[in-house]
Every structure is written in structure tokens, then in C-alpha cells.
Scaffold this motif. Structure first.
Motif, PDB file in Angstrom:
ATOM      1  N   ARG A   1      33.498  53.998  56.675  1.00 12.55           N
ATOM      2  CA  ARG A   1      32.866  53.733  55.384  1.00 12.55           C
ATOM      3  C   ARG A   1      31.802  52.642  55.494  1.00 12.55           C
ATOM      4  NH1 ARG A   1      37.246  56.125  53.175  1.00 12.55           N
ATOM      5  NH2 ARG A   1      37.038  56.971  51.056  1.00 12.55           N
ATOM      6  N   VAL A   2      32.164  51.538  56.126  1.00  9.40           N
ATOM      7  CA  VAL A   2      31.249  50.400  56.199  1.00  9.40           C
ATOM      8  C   VAL A   2      29.950  50.794  56.899  1.00  9.40           C
ATOM      9  CG1 VAL A   2      30.905  48.121  57.239  1.00  9.40           C
ATOM     10  CG2 VAL A   2      33.044  48.645  56.042  1.00  9.40           C
ATOM     11  N   TYR A   3      30.047  51.524  57.994  1.00 10.27           N
ATOM     12  CA  TYR A   3      28.834  51.889  58.720  1.00 10.27           C
ATOM     13  C   TYR A   3      28.068  53.025  58.038  1.00 10.27           C
ATOM     14  CZ  TYR A   3      29.525  48.615  62.465  1.00 10.27           C
ATOM     15  OH  TYR A   3      29.636  47.448  63.176  1.00 10.27           O
TER      16      TYR A   3
ATOM     17  N   ASP B   1      40.124  46.173  56.433  1.00 11.61           N
ATOM     18  CA  ASP B   1      40.420  45.995  57.850  1.00 11.61           C
ATOM     19  C   ASP B   1      39.612  47.005  58.666  1.00 11.61           C
ATOM     20  OD1 ASP B   1      41.446  45.616  60.356  1.00 11.61           O
ATOM     21  OD2 ASP B   1      43.550  45.840  59.784  1.00 11.61           O
ATOM     22  N   LEU B   2      38.635  46.537  59.426  1.00 16.65           N
ATOM     23  CA  LEU B   2      37.738  47.433  60.167  1.00 16.65           C
ATOM     24  C   LEU B   2      38.395  48.034  61.399  1.00 16.65           C
ATOM     25  CD1 LEU B   2      34.289  45.611  59.939  1.00 16.65           C
ATOM     26  CD2 LEU B   2      35.216  47.436  58.513  1.00 16.65           C
ATOM     27  N   SER B   3      39.601  47.567  61.739  1.00 12.77           N
ATOM     28  CA  SER B   3      40.304  48.222  62.849  1.00 12.77           C
ATOM     29  C   SER B   3      40.840  49.586  62.448  1.00 12.77           C
ATOM     30  CB  SER B   3      41.451  47.336  63.336  1.00 12.77           C
ATOM     31  OG  SER B   3      42.368  47.076  62.285  1.00 12.77           O
ATOM     32  N   ASP B   4      40.918  49.832  61.143  1.00 13.49           N
ATOM     33  CA  ASP B   4      41.247  51.165  60.625  1.00 13.49           C
ATOM     34  C   ASP B   4      39.979  52.015  60.676  1.00 13.49           C
ATOM     35  OD1 ASP B   4      42.055  53.414  59.237  1.00 13.49           O
ATOM     36  OD2 ASP B   4      41.970  52.432  57.284  1.00 13.49           O
TER      37      ASP B   4
ATOM     38  N   LEU C   1      43.449  60.408  57.733  1.00 16.80           N
ATOM     39  CA  LEU C   1      44.346  59.296  58.024  1.00 16.80           C
ATOM     40  C   LEU C   1      44.232  58.910  59.494  1.00 16.80           C
ATOM     41  CD1 LEU C   1      46.635  57.623  56.588  1.00 16.80           C
ATOM     42  CD2 LEU C   1      48.245  59.225  57.613  1.00 16.80           C
ATOM     43  N   ASP C   2      44.164  57.622  59.748  1.00 18.13           N
ATOM     44  CA  ASP C   2      44.200  57.110  61.119  1.00 18.13           C
ATOM     45  C   ASP C   2      45.661  57.111  61.565  1.00 18.13           C
ATOM     46  OD1 ASP C   2      44.145  55.675  63.476  1.00 18.13           O
ATOM     47  OD2 ASP C   2      42.593  54.280  62.777  1.00 18.13           O
ATOM     48  N   THR C   3      46.069  58.169  62.278  1.00 18.77           N
ATOM     49  CA  THR C   3      47.484  58.356  62.630  1.00 18.77           C
ATOM     50  C   THR C   3      47.984  57.303  63.615  1.00 18.77           C
ATOM     51  OG1 THR C   3      46.765  59.971  64.295  1.00 18.77           O
ATOM     52  CG2 THR C   3      47.493  60.830  62.165  1.00 18.77           C
ATOM     53  N   GLU C   4      47.101  56.702  64.395  1.00 15.82           N
ATOM     54  CA  GLU C   4      47.524  55.651  65.314  1.00 15.82           C
ATOM     55  C   GLU C   4      47.807  54.352  64.556  1.00 15.82           C
ATOM     56  OE1 GLU C   4      44.713  55.167  68.433  1.00 15.82           O
ATOM     57  OE2 GLU C   4      44.909  57.225  69.168  1.00 15.82           O
ATOM     58  N   TYR C   5      46.973  54.070  63.570  1.00 21.46           N
ATOM     59  CA  TYR C   5      47.107  52.830  62.805  1.00 21.46           C
ATOM     60  C   TYR C   5      48.224  52.937  61.768  1.00 21.46           C
ATOM     61  CZ  TYR C   5      45.376  48.470  60.725  1.00 21.46           C
ATOM     62  OH  TYR C   5      45.261  47.187  60.275  1.00 21.46           O
ATOM     63  N   PHE C   6      48.410  54.162  61.196  1.00 19.65           N
ATOM     64  CA  PHE C   6      49.439  54.373  60.164  1.00 19.65           C
ATOM     65  C   PHE C   6      50.382  55.497  60.618  1.00 19.65           C
ATOM     66  CE2 PHE C   6      45.673  52.879  57.790  1.00 19.65           C
ATOM     67  CZ  PHE C   6      46.206  51.728  57.240  1.00 19.65           C
TER      68      PHE C   6
END
Length: 663
Positions: free
Chosen positions: A508-510, A499-502, A381-386
Motif C-alpha cells: 500500500r505505502v509504495y 507495520d511495513l514488515s507486513d 493475507l501475508d501467510t508468513e506474518y499471520f
């Protein structure tokens, strides 16, 4: 002469005005509903009579061509093979029936069933007692590893369990046949007949002494093994005997216990062993003429895919570990053939679906308890984003995304069980089960699993009712209102898809981009099966900072990467044939129960494939096994439904032939 009422005329016109306004609203609403109804009919008609509909309705003609084709003729009709196999089957069956091993095994299980519960109680009591002695000795003698308190608690629990058994004089068979819970397991779940358990208890000093000495030997085993392993070994032996006598039990049990194997080391190997033992039992029954085997066009393509997976484990960049992964996967994919050929009756279809649904509900309950008790993790989990998400549950799986995929595949079956329930109690239990699974799915915070669950549920409802399409149009208008009342964390998490900021989406995309670059270089042959081959090749094409990816995070890219374009085409053909077979049966099937369960299986597979767009579904062996079993369950439901239809037609034809007309 009557007096005119004052203001009668204005009141009359006001009433007419209100009535005409109401009629206009009703008329406008009826026009909207009529347009929606026409649109729905047009969509279904396009699916039925359009190009897509004709393609999807082609499975029967393809199957007939396969039945008349070279492959079937070569392997079945060549050189009187049927006659030779029949003679071989008779000889093998006679050899098995008269073999020493078969006789000893039969007498051994008969002795177990006729032994009184008192003897089993004596075994458990003395095993617990000697195990406690061994635990004390291990704590006193230097050089031996001391045991913890859990060792003694297990032994005391086993001893306490023995007391109710010591006071009983019933045989094990009688107890299994008369107990409320054991009857449910033995007769309803396993399908045994009552007559098999009408065995009286045989008591003797020899049996009592054997129980005590066996308990002493088992107690000594706790020098090297935890005490819980001994009763587990006994249960495993009983299960082995049941699977050998009735291989269908192996399929149902494997579906149920798949999530719970996480408690053991080598869970995938244990599952593969159970599948292979079931396959061996089925093979013996098949040779003896007690089971049947049917190969359809879909089955052949699955067999070809298994062969491709095996070869990708032989010719691989991953070495021995890659070959071992391919072997385990091939063994687990045999579950497809076991399910489609063994699960042939409505009772066994119900048992397998009940096993899957009940197992998923238990897994979901464990996941909810994990969250309530504060054991959920903020990993993955991206703790800053969520920052508003406290943690993600994993239950009996190592990853919340994998748990979400499992629940998404199980959910259509739970809905089907609730719709099939005939009592109010069953419907309420089904509704509660749905809520439990939905709550746990939310707590995984897996966006791909949410998307898979939503779309597969909608698909299931669309297959079983045209009214769903109209309801969806109405629900689409209410989405802003629903989103307003939903927790903001859920809405924000769902809307972050793409949303690529996550960091998770970015990763995943890269990873996909690096994997695609590698696929371009190895398009025809692939690089080999498993994560070991991926780890060898992928880093050469990875983007900076994404080199540590264990897999491609996409089922379809992973298959292309591992087995190349030809293996991918075979997998695509499997999905096409699977879709054709199901769609055709949904349109023509007459057995509504079979259609309901087949549509649940079809929707579950679609859920898995939607999830597979965003993650590697087969990375977890247990999910791989469940996927292929669900594909097979769909085929098993369709075969059962078609056989039932033919049986009813034969009965009706026979009745009409024998009917007489009295004039």
C-alpha cells in the motif's frame, strides 16, 4: 451505675479511621469525576463556540445565500419559468392520463390482480412439466446441450410450489392483502393501502387457457435459458410495475438487494438500470405534480461532482472502458437525488434504514457460515506474518476489505434501530444483529474496516450522549486488560497497522508513493476515470514490483489521480457542507428520531471515509452506490426533522391564535 465497656476507645477510633479512609476515597473519586466532567464540557463548549464550531454552524447562512443567489435566481426565477413549467406539467399529466399505453398498462395490472391463484398455480405446474420435457429432449437429441440435475430439481420445485395455489380460489390481490408475510411486504415495506387489494377473483376458461399456453411458451424458453430465469423474470416485471407506480419502492429495494446482485452477471449494470428506471418513474411523477424536487447547496455540489466524473470519462487515458465506468458511476450517483427527494416521511426513512440494516445482517450471517463451513480464503493475507489466521470471509462481496467497509457503514444504523426499538423483543433482536455484524467484521480481518467501525461507533455514541466521553476515558484505562483477554491473533493483527514488515502494508505505502508521483504530473486535469485510466498511467511511475496495482488503495488519492485538483476540491466541499449540515442539525434539531438516524448516517459516511484512507472505496460500484445513498439519507432525515418542527410550530401558533381566555 453502668460499667464501661473494655476497649471502647480503640474500637471507636478504628471505626472513625475506616470511615475517614472511605470518605477520602469517595472524595478523591468525586474530584476525578468532576475533572472529567469539566474536561468533557470544555471540549463540547470549544466545539460549540470556538472557531471550528462557528465554521460547522454556518450551513444555514450558506444555504440562505444560495437561495438568494444568482444560480437559483437564474434557473428558477428567470422569465416566469415557474408559470411555464406549471402549464407544461398540466399538459403532460393530461397526455399521460389519456394515453393508450397508460390505459393498456392499467388494465393489464388490474387483470393480473383479479386473476385467481388457481390460474397462477396452473401456470407454474405446466411450466415445470414442459420444462422437464425440454430437459429430456435436450439430453436425447444430439447437438443440443444436455442439462444437469439442478435443471430438473428446479422444475420439480416449481411444480411442488404450484399445488397450494391450485387449490385456492382467492384473487392475487386478496392473497397479497390477507397473507401474514405478504401483508408485511406489501403494506409495511412497500407502503400500499389496504383498499388497493380489495379485488375479487375473476375466473374464466379464457384465463385458464391463457395460463396454460403461456406456461407452454415459457417452457420452450428453457431451450436456451435455465428454468429459474422464468420466475425471476416474472418477479422482475412485478417489481418494475411497483417501481413505476411508487418510485420510493425503487430506492428501498435497491438498498436491500445491492449485495445480492453478485449472483448475476453484470451486477453493476443491473443496479444502474434499477436506479435509472426509478429516476424515470420519479421524473414522470414530478412532471405530473405528484412528487417534489428541492435543490440545496449540498445537492448542487454533488451535481457538479457528477458532471466532473462524466467529463473525466470523456477526456480520459482509459478509452471506452473508462467512459463506460464513468457512465455507470454517474447513473449510480443519481441515487443521491432520488433518495433525498423521494424519502420524505418517517415511514420511508424507517423502511430504507430497515432495508439496509436487515440486508447487512443477512450478509454477515452468510459470512459467518462461510467461515464455519471452511470456505474462507487465505488470499489477501501475508501467510508468513499471520500464520495463525485460517482465512478471511468475503460473503457476497469479492474482497474481505470491501465486505468490512460495507459492515462498518451498516453498523451505526443497526445500533440506531436497536436504540429506537420500543419493545424488549426489538431490543434483543437489535443486540443479536449487532453481535452478528461484529463477528463477521472480525472474520474479514480487515484492519482498515475495524478502525472505521470502531471510530464511527464512538462518534455515533458521542453525538447522542455526552456520557460517552467519560466512558471512553474510563475504557482507555482498561485497554491493557481488554487486550489481555482478547485472542492474540486479533490483537496482533490490529497492532500491525502501519507495520511495513507486513507485505500488505508495504504494498500500500509504495502504491501511494507511485500514485503521488503520477498526481504531481497530472495535478490539474487528472488522467481520467476508472481503473482503465489508472492502468494506463500508473505503471510509468510505479516502484519496482508494484506495477500491477489496480488502483491507488486510497479514495482521496484516487480522486486526485482521476479528476485532478478541481474535482478533488468539489469532493472536499461536499464533505464540508455535509458535515456542516449534520453538525448544525445535531445542535438545533428537535426531532430526536431524525437526529438519531441522521447521526447514524453521518457516522456511516465517516466510517467510509476512514476506510477510504487505506483503500479505494469507489472501486466497487455497489459500495459507491451505498455511500451516496447514505449521504442522501442523512439529508432526508434532516429535511424531515425540519419539516416536522415547522409543522408543529404552525399547529402551536394556530392553537394560540384561536385560544380564548375566560375571566
Amino acid at each position: 451505675m453502668k460499667r464501661k465497656r473494655k476497649n471502647a476507645e480503640p474500637q471507636y477510633y478504628e471505626t472513625v479511621k475506616k470511615a475517614s479512609g472511605g470518605l477520602r476515597r469517595v472524595f478523591a473519586l468525586s474530584i476525578i469525576l468532576n475533572l472529567i466532567d469539566r474536561f468533557t464540557n470544555a471540549v463540547y463548549k470549544a466545539l460549540e463556540k470556538g472557531l471550528i464550531g462557528r465554521i460547522l454552524m454556518a450551513y444555514s447562512s450558506e444555504e440562505k445565500a444560495f437561495e438568494r443567489g444568482f444560480v437559483k435566481e437564474y434557473f428558477v426565477g428567470l422569465g416566469g419559468l415557474d408559470t411555464k413549467l406549471h402549464k407544461l406539467r398540466l399538459k403532460f399529466s393530461e397526455a399521460v392520463e389519456t394515453s393508450f399505453f397508460h390505459g393498456v398498462l392499467k388494465k393489464f395490472f388490474a387483470a393480473l390482480m383479479s386473476t385467481s391463484l388457481k390460474c397462477y398455480g396452473n401456470f407454474l405446474f405446466f411450466f415445470g412439466f414442459y420444462s422437464i420435457v425440454i430437459g429430456i429432449v435436450r439430453g436425447i437429441i444430439p447437438g443440443l446441450k444436455a442439462v444437469g440435475m439442478d435443471f430438473f430439481i428446479t422444475d420439480l420445485s416449481i411444480m411442488l410450489l404450484s399445488f397450494p395455489l391450485i387449490t385456492s380460489k382467492q384473487s392475487l390481490a386478496k392473497a397479497l392483502g390477507t397473507g401474514r408475510i405478504t401483508r408485511l411486504i406489501v403494506f409495511d415495506v412497500c407502503g400500499y393501502k389496504d383498499e388497493s387489494f380489495e379485488i375479487s377473483a375473476k375466473q374464466s376458461k379464457l384465463r385458464t387457457n391463457v395460463a396454460v399456453f403461456t406456461a407452454m411458451a415459457a417452457g420452450l424458453m428453457t431451450l436456451v435459458l435455465p428454468p429459474i430465469y422464468v420466475p425471476m423474470l416474472i418477479v422482475s416485471m412485478l417489481l418494475l410495475g411497483m417501481v413505476i407506480s411508487t418510485p420510493e419502492i425503487g430506492v428501498a429495494v435497491s438498498i436491500f438487494i445491492t449485495p445480492f446482485l453478485v449472483f448475476f452477471d453484470g451486477s453493476s449494470i443491473m443496479l444502474a438500470m434499477l436506479v435509472l428506471i426509478t429516476a424515470m418513474s420519479y421524473g414522470i411523477k414530478l412532471i405530473r405534480g405528484k412528487r417534489v424536487f428541492k435543490l440545496e447547496l449540498l445537492d448542487l455540489t454533488v451535481l457538479l461532482f457528477i458532471a466532473v466524473v462524466f467529463m473525466s470519462g470523456v477526456i480520459t487515458a482509459g478509452g471506452r472502458l473508462s467512459f463506460a465506468s464513468a457512465l455507470i458511476s454517474c447513473a449510480l450517483m443519481l441515487g443521491f437525488f432520488l433518495t433525498v427527494n423521494l424519502i420524505r416521511s418517517e415511514k420511508w426513512i424507517n423502511r430504507c434504514i430497515t432495508a439496509f440494516a436487515s440486508s447487512a445482517v443477512i450478509v454477515a450471517i452468510i459470512g459467518i457460515l462461510e467461515y464455519v463451513l471452511g470456505f474462507s480464503k487465505v488470499a489477501w493475507l501475508d501467510t508468513e506474518y499471520f500464520s495463525d489466521i485460517e482465512g478471511r470471509v468475503v460473503s457476497l462481496f469479492e474482497n474481505p476489505n470491501v465486505l468490512g467497509a460495507y459492515l462498518a457503514m451498516a453498523f451505526p444504523f443497526i445500533i440506531a434501530k436497536r436504540r429506537k426499538a420500543e419493545t424488549g423483543k426489538g431490543k434483543v433482536l437489535g443486540a443479536i444483529s449487532e453481535l452478528i455484524v461484529l463477528c463477521c467484521a472480525v472474520l474479514t480481518w480487515s484492519r482498515s474496516a475495524w478502525l472505521a467501525l470502531i471510530l464511527s461507533t464512538v462518534l455515533f455514541l458521542l453525538i447522542n450522549s455526552r456520557k460517552t466521553f467519560k466512558a471512553l476515558i474510563g475504557f482507555a484505562c482498561l485497554i491493557p486488560l481488554v487486550a489481555y483477554f482478547m485472542p492474540r491473533s486479533i490483537v496482533r493483527r490490529f497492532m500491525s497497522i502501519g507495520d511495513l514488515s507486513d507485505s500488505s502494508s508495504y504494498y500500500r505505502v509504495y502504491t501511494w508513493r507511485g500514485t503521488i508521483d503520477a498526481i504531481r504530473e497530472h495535478l490539474f486535469g487528472g488522467v481520467g476515470y476508472g481503473t482503465q485510466a489508472y492502468a494506463e498511467i500508473y505503471p510509468q511511475y510505479a516502484y519496482a514490483g508494484i506495477e500491477a496495482a489496480e488502483h491507488s488503495h486510497s479514495l482521496f488519492l484516487q480522486i486526485l489521480f482521476e479528476v485532478g485538483i478541481f474535482g478533488f476540491i468539489i469532493f472536499a466541499v461536499i464533505l464540508l457542507l455535509f458535515t456542516q449540515k449534520n453538525y448544525e442539525y445535531f445542535k438545533r434539531g428537535e426531532d430526536r428520531s431524525a437526529v438519531l438516524y441522521a447521526s447514524a448516517a453521518f457516522s456511516a459516511v465517516v466510517a467510509a471515509l476512514i476506510y477510504g484512507l487505506f483503500d479505494h472505496l469507489f472501486y466497487n460500484y455497489r459500495i459507491l452506490y451505498i455511500f451516496w445513498v447514505i449521504v442522501a439519507l442523512s439529508s432526508a432525515c434532516i429535511r424531515y426533522g425540519e419539516n416536522e418542527t415547522r409543522r408543529k410550530q404552525v399547529i402551536e401558533y394556530s392553537s394560540s391564535e384561536n385560544a380564548s381566555i375566560d375571566i
